[in-house]
Scaffold this active site. Structure first.
Site: not given
Ligand code: PRP
Ligand code: MG
Length: 174
Positions: A59, A96
């Site tokens: 993202r 988590e």
């Molecule tokens: C999500 C979001 C952030 C991160 C935030 O990404 O896009 O990058 O989690 O979480 P944190 O502050 O607890 O580290 P995710 O790892 O789910 O992957 P994605 O962006 O590919 O959906």
């Molecule tokens: Mg992310």
């Protein structure tokens, strides 16, 4: 005119009971929402002196690239393990449940370059903390960290003390 937060769809009890999922796809699919989100990130950095935008898969790519394009900067992807073809440095961080590893090309940042980090969301701050470590290992200097959304109740900023952090939307809870 609608405010940016009105474009975020909130889904209760996803991915598990008690969690409110803040959905960024509802911003992206609306032309005004997308403009507003990207413009608010650009506003955070437009007066800064920097060389590169750093964004994590996946993202962070969505929001980092339009900022880099608009500001005429390069974009450096931080990817999940095993995706980048050249020599990388890696950093493990806590999720988590369990751990994850992200990587960056070793030659992506030259020592002394100033960078900003862009992502959609700060939750626990673990992802961003790992990105900061990678950047600094390569000799880069983080001048700003920008998010579309922040879940303040998870205290992600505790991992980013001393850095300039800004979020377009701040949710008080988790
Ligand atoms: C999500 C979001 C952030 C991160 C935030 O990404 O896009 O990058 O989690 O979480 P944190 O502050 O607890 O580290 P995710 O790892 O789910 O992957 P994605 O962006 O590919 O959906
Ligand atoms: Mg992310």
């Amino acid at each position: 005119m609608k405010k940016l937060e009105e474009y975020v769809r909130s889904i209760p009890d996803f991915p598990e009971p008690g969690i409110i999922f803040r959905d960024v796809t509802s911003i992206l699919q609306d032309a005004d929402g997308l403009h507003m989100a990207v413009d608010s990130l650009i506003d955070m950095v437009k007066d800064l002196d920097y060389d590169l935008v750093i964004g994590p898969e996946s993202r962070g790519f969505i929001f980092g690239v339009p900022v880099a394009y608009a500001q005429h900067k390069g974009f450096v992807p931080v990817r999940k393990k095993g995706k980048l073809p050249c020599e990388t440095i890696a950093m493990e961080y806590d999720l988590e449940y369990g751990q994850a590893t992200i990587e960056m090309h070793k030659d992506a940042i030259r020592p002394g370059q100033k960078v900003i980090i862009v992502d959609d969301l700060i939750a626990t701050g673990g992802t961003t903390e790992a990105i900061v470590k990678l950047i600094e290992q390569l000799g880069g200097q983080v001048v700003k960290i920008c998010f579309v959304m922040e879940l303040k109740g998870l205290n992600g900023r505790e991992h980013l003390k001393g850095y300039d952090v800004d979020s377009a939307i701040i949710y008080e809870g988790k």
